[in-house]
Motif scaffolding. Structure first.
Motif, PDB file in Angstrom:
ATOM      1  N   MET B   1       0.846  -1.199   0.000  1.00  0.00           N
ATOM      2  CA  MET B   1       0.000   0.000   0.000  1.00  0.00           C
ATOM      3  C   MET B   1       0.882   1.251   0.000  1.00  0.00           C
ATOM      4  O   MET B   1       1.863   1.305   0.716  1.00  0.00           O
ATOM      5  CB  MET B   1      -0.889  -0.014   1.250  1.00  0.00           C
ATOM      6  N   SER B   2       0.516   2.228  -0.837  1.00  0.00           N
ATOM      7  CA  SER B   2       1.356   3.438  -0.946  1.00  0.00           C
ATOM      8  C   SER B   2       1.218   4.296   0.314  1.00  0.00           C
ATOM      9  O   SER B   2       0.236   4.199   1.051  1.00  0.00           O
ATOM     10  CB  SER B   2       0.955   4.244  -2.172  1.00  0.00           C
ATOM     11  N   LEU B   3       2.220   5.159   0.507  1.00  0.00           N
ATOM     12  CA  LEU B   3       2.227   6.052   1.679  1.00  0.00           C
ATOM     13  C   LEU B   3       0.994   6.963   1.667  1.00  0.00           C
ATOM     14  O   LEU B   3       0.353   7.169   2.704  1.00  0.00           O
ATOM     15  CB  LEU B   3       3.514   6.888   1.671  1.00  0.00           C
ATOM     16  N   ALA B   4       0.643   7.469   0.482  1.00  0.00           N
ATOM     17  CA  ALA B   4      -0.505   8.385   0.375  1.00  0.00           C
ATOM     18  C   ALA B   4      -1.796   7.691   0.803  1.00  0.00           C
ATOM     19  O   ALA B   4      -2.624   8.277   1.504  1.00  0.00           O
ATOM     20  CB  ALA B   4      -0.629   8.872  -1.065  1.00  0.00           C
ATOM     21  N   ARG B   5      -1.948   6.429   0.401  1.00  0.00           N
ATOM     22  CA  ARG B   5      -3.157   5.673   0.742  1.00  0.00           C
ATOM     23  C   ARG B   5      -3.212   5.385   2.239  1.00  0.00           C
ATOM     24  O   ARG B   5      -4.258   5.510   2.871  1.00  0.00           O
ATOM     25  CB  ARG B   5      -3.182   4.376  -0.072  1.00  0.00           C
ATOM     26  N   LYS B   6      -2.035   5.026   2.796  1.00  0.00           N
ATOM     27  CA  LYS B   6      -1.959   4.768   4.258  1.00  0.00           C
ATOM     28  C   LYS B   6      -2.354   6.011   5.037  1.00  0.00           C
ATOM     29  O   LYS B   6      -3.140   5.947   5.982  1.00  0.00           O
ATOM     30  CB  LYS B   6      -0.522   4.381   4.648  1.00  0.00           C
ATOM     31  N   LEU B   7      -1.791   7.165   4.613  1.00  0.00           N
ATOM     32  CA  LEU B   7      -2.073   8.422   5.323  1.00  0.00           C
ATOM     33  C   LEU B   7      -3.548   8.796   5.223  1.00  0.00           C
ATOM     34  O   LEU B   7      -4.133   9.296   6.186  1.00  0.00           O
ATOM     35  CB  LEU B   7      -1.204   9.553   4.775  1.00  0.00           C
ATOM     36  N   ALA B   8      -4.149   8.530   4.063  1.00  0.00           N
ATOM     37  CA  ALA B   8      -5.576   8.851   3.888  1.00  0.00           C
ATOM     38  C   ALA B   8      -6.425   7.986   4.825  1.00  0.00           C
ATOM     39  O   ALA B   8      -7.373   8.482   5.445  1.00  0.00           O
ATOM     40  CB  ALA B   8      -5.986   8.643   2.434  1.00  0.00           C
ATOM     41  N   ILE B   9      -6.079   6.719   4.951  1.00  0.00           N
ATOM     42  CA  ILE B   9      -6.836   5.822   5.833  1.00  0.00           C
ATOM     43  C   ILE B   9      -6.667   6.250   7.295  1.00  0.00           C
ATOM     44  O   ILE B   9      -7.644   6.313   8.054  1.00  0.00           O
ATOM     45  CB  ILE B   9      -6.403   4.346   5.616  1.00  0.00           C
ATOM     46  N   ILE B  10      -5.427   6.586   7.683  1.00  0.00           N
ATOM     47  CA  ILE B  10      -5.166   7.037   9.067  1.00  0.00           C
ATOM     48  C   ILE B  10      -5.946   8.332   9.347  1.00  0.00           C
ATOM     49  O   ILE B  10      -6.581   8.471  10.389  1.00  0.00           O
ATOM     50  CB  ILE B  10      -3.645   7.229   9.307  1.00  0.00           C
ATOM     51  N   SER B  11      -5.916   9.264   8.396  1.00  0.00           N
ATOM     52  CA  SER B  11      -6.638  10.536   8.567  1.00  0.00           C
ATOM     53  C   SER B  11      -8.133  10.302   8.704  1.00  0.00           C
ATOM     54  O   SER B  11      -8.790  10.934   9.533  1.00  0.00           O
ATOM     55  CB  SER B  11      -6.404  11.456   7.371  1.00  0.00           C
ATOM     56  N   CYS B  12      -8.668   9.404   7.869  1.00  0.00           N
ATOM     57  CA  CYS B  12     -10.108   9.074   7.940  1.00  0.00           C
ATOM     58  C   CYS B  12     -10.460   8.586   9.336  1.00  0.00           C
ATOM     59  O   CYS B  12     -11.421   9.055   9.947  1.00  0.00           O
ATOM     60  CB  CYS B  12     -10.451   7.956   6.959  1.00  0.00           C
ATOM     61  N   ALA B  13      -9.690   7.616   9.815  1.00  0.00           N
ATOM     62  CA  ALA B  13      -9.973   7.013  11.130  1.00  0.00           C
ATOM     63  C   ALA B  13      -9.855   8.065  12.230  1.00  0.00           C
ATOM     64  O   ALA B  13     -10.727   8.167  13.115  1.00  0.00           O
ATOM     65  CB  ALA B  13      -9.014   5.856  11.389  1.00  0.00           C
ATOM     66  N   ALA B  14      -8.797   8.883  12.163  1.00  0.00           N
ATOM     67  CA  ALA B  14      -8.568   9.891  13.207  1.00  0.00           C
ATOM     68  C   ALA B  14      -9.692  10.927  13.222  1.00  0.00           C
ATOM     69  O   ALA B  14     -10.249  11.240  14.281  1.00  0.00           O
ATOM     70  CB  ALA B  14      -7.222  10.575  12.971  1.00  0.00           C
ATOM     71  N   TRP B  15     -10.065  11.434  12.037  1.00  0.00           N
ATOM     72  CA  TRP B  15     -11.089  12.497  11.983  1.00  0.00           C
ATOM     73  C   TRP B  15     -12.490  11.972  12.225  1.00  0.00           C
ATOM     74  O   TRP B  15     -13.346  12.701  12.712  1.00  0.00           O
ATOM     75  CB  TRP B  15     -10.982  13.294  10.689  1.00  0.00           C
ATOM     76  N   LEU B  16     -12.706  10.694  11.918  1.00  0.00           N
ATOM     77  CA  LEU B  16     -14.008  10.097  12.250  1.00  0.00           C
ATOM     78  C   LEU B  16     -14.145  10.020  13.769  1.00  0.00           C
ATOM     79  O   LEU B  16     -15.188  10.364  14.339  1.00  0.00           O
ATOM     80  CB  LEU B  16     -14.111   8.696  11.628  1.00  0.00           C
ATOM     81  N   THR B  17     -13.059   9.613  14.442  1.00  0.00           N
ATOM     82  CA  THR B  17     -13.057   9.542  15.907  1.00  0.00           C
ATOM     83  C   THR B  17     -13.246  10.934  16.512  1.00  0.00           C
ATOM     84  O   THR B  17     -14.065  11.119  17.423  1.00  0.00           O
ATOM     85  CB  THR B  17     -11.720   8.942  16.405  1.00  0.00           C
ATOM     86  N   ILE B  18     -12.484  11.909  15.989  1.00  0.00           N
ATOM     87  CA  ILE B  18     -12.600  13.289  16.492  1.00  0.00           C
ATOM     88  C   ILE B  18     -14.017  13.821  16.258  1.00  0.00           C
ATOM     89  O   ILE B  18     -14.610  14.464  17.129  1.00  0.00           O
ATOM     90  CB  ILE B  18     -11.550  14.206  15.800  1.00  0.00           C
ATOM     91  N   GLY B  19     -14.575  13.528  15.086  1.00  0.00           N
ATOM     92  CA  GLY B  19     -15.924  13.986  14.750  1.00  0.00           C
ATOM     93  C   GLY B  19     -16.968  13.417  15.694  1.00  0.00           C
ATOM     94  O   GLY B  19     -17.845  14.144  16.188  1.00  0.00           O
ATOM     95  N   ILE B  20     -16.872  12.116  15.970  1.00  0.00           N
ATOM     96  CA  ILE B  20     -17.842  11.467  16.875  1.00  0.00           C
ATOM     97  C   ILE B  20     -17.687  12.028  18.289  1.00  0.00           C
ATOM     98  O   ILE B  20     -18.674  12.382  18.944  1.00  0.00           O
ATOM     99  CB  ILE B  20     -17.668   9.930  16.841  1.00  0.00           C
ATOM    100  N   ALA B  21     -16.436  12.144  18.761  1.00  0.00           N
ATOM    101  CA  ALA B  21     -16.186  12.671  20.113  1.00  0.00           C
ATOM    102  C   ALA B  21     -16.710  14.102  20.237  1.00  0.00           C
ATOM    103  O   ALA B  21     -17.354  14.452  21.239  1.00  0.00           O
ATOM    104  CB  ALA B  21     -14.687  12.622  20.417  1.00  0.00           C
ATOM    105  N   SER B  22     -16.468  14.917  19.211  1.00  0.00           N
ATOM    106  CA  SER B  22     -16.925  16.310  19.242  1.00  0.00           C
ATOM    107  C   SER B  22     -18.446  16.388  19.255  1.00  0.00           C
ATOM    108  O   SER B  22     -19.022  17.183  20.002  1.00  0.00           O
ATOM    109  CB  SER B  22     -16.407  17.073  18.020  1.00  0.00           C
ATOM    110  N   THR B  23     -19.081  15.555  18.434  1.00  0.00           N
ATOM    111  CA  THR B  23     -20.550  15.546  18.380  1.00  0.00           C
ATOM    112  C   THR B  23     -21.126  15.172  19.745  1.00  0.00           C
ATOM    113  O   THR B  23     -22.067  15.807  20.235  1.00  0.00           O
ATOM    114  CB  THR B  23     -21.038  14.559  17.295  1.00  0.00           C
ATOM    115  N   LEU B  24     -20.549  14.138  20.358  1.00  0.00           N
ATOM    116  CA  LEU B  24     -21.032  13.702  21.676  1.00  0.00           C
ATOM    117  C   LEU B  24     -20.874  14.827  22.705  1.00  0.00           C
ATOM    118  O   LEU B  24     -21.773  15.074  23.513  1.00  0.00           O
ATOM    119  CB  LEU B  24     -20.285  12.448  22.141  1.00  0.00           C
ATOM    120  N   LEU B  25     -19.730  15.506  22.659  1.00  0.00           N
ATOM    121  CA  LEU B  25     -19.484  16.615  23.600  1.00  0.00           C
ATOM    122  C   LEU B  25     -20.486  17.750  23.396  1.00  0.00           C
ATOM    123  O   LEU B  25     -21.005  18.313  24.362  1.00  0.00           O
ATOM    124  CB  LEU B  25     -18.065  17.161  23.404  1.00  0.00           C
ATOM    125  N   ILE B  26     -20.757  18.058  22.121  1.00  0.00           N
ATOM    126  CA  ILE B  26     -21.687  19.158  21.812  1.00  0.00           C
ATOM    127  C   ILE B  26     -23.110  18.782  22.223  1.00  0.00           C
ATOM    128  O   ILE B  26     -23.823  19.592  22.812  1.00  0.00           O
ATOM    129  CB  ILE B  26     -21.597  19.530  20.308  1.00  0.00           C
TER     130      ILE B  26
END
Lengths: 68, 148
Positions: B1-26
């Motif tokens: 898997m290319s570096l760009a694809r790995k980074l995109a998957i990591i970013s997706c997972a990280a921002w999905l987690t941040i998004g859910i946590a932020s929504t719950l807090l709000i």
């Protein structure tokens, strides 16, 4: 405007040269994913990459790429 | 898997987690909580989660362009990223328009919008664009719809 498609002989030339996709990618400075996409004709490369690929096989650019 | 694809998957997972946590807090704090001094803690936690995430994202982009592994991002990865940026910009602007017009419509009778909505829109825009961009990168990457 219709998207220009370009046919290529990269897989054929790579197999003839007994190279792996990774080796070809390293030789022409791109990723293996790009070589996969090129071989599936789902990506049209830039002119510099096209010249790079032709250079690896030591052929002319129009021996590798043809209008589809 | 290319570096760009790995980074995109990591970013997706990280921002999905941040998004859910932020929504719950709000949701837990509520609109009034975000607008009152007692909501300071929620606002601090949200800022502490979202802003570093955004800065780390920028640092990762810099690292892939200038760091030790800069050579692992090729012309196609850059095209994919550029196309994702174009589409993400349009989607984010449209989302901003729809939310703004929705708030206008919802609060037209009252003549004022609760200030908490501004906070949600400000941080929501950061989370939305940060999640949308890697998702689009993956979609464009797998669909093979860019050319050099």
């Amino acid at each position: 405007m219709a998207k220009a498609r370009i046919k290529n002989r990269i897989r054929e030339l790579r197999e003839a040269a007994e190279m792996t996709q990774s080796q070809l990618a390293k030789s022409c400075g791109c990723t293996r994913q790009t070589i996969i996409m090129l071989e599936q004709e789902r990506y049209v490369p830039s002119l510099s990459l096209a010249f790079g690929i032709a250079g690896v096989f030591d052929v002319r650019i129009d021996d590798v790429f043809k209008p589809g | 898997m290319s570096l760009a694809r790995k980074l995109a998957i990591i970013s997706c997972a990280a921002w999905l987690t941040i998004g859910i946590a932020s929504t719950l807090l709000i949701v837990d704090s509520g609109l009034d909580g975000l607008a009152s001094p007692s909501g300071d803690r929620t606002r601090s936690i949200l800022a502490a989660i979202i802003l570093p995430g955004y800065l780390i994202g920028f640092a990762l982009i810099w690292w892939t362009r200038n760091g030790q592994r800069a050579g692992e991002i090729d012309e196609r990865d850059k095209k994919v990223e550029s196309r994702a940026t174009e589409i993400a910009t349009i989607i984010v602007l449209l989302t901003f328009f729809l939310v703004s017009i929705g708030l206008y419509d919802a609060y037209l009778d009252r003549g004022a919008v609760p200030v908490g909505w501004l906070y949600i829109m400000a941080y929501g825009t950061i989370v939305w664009v940060s999640l949308l961009h890697p998702v689009l990168r993956l979609i464009i990457d797998f669909s093979g719809t860019v050319d050099g």
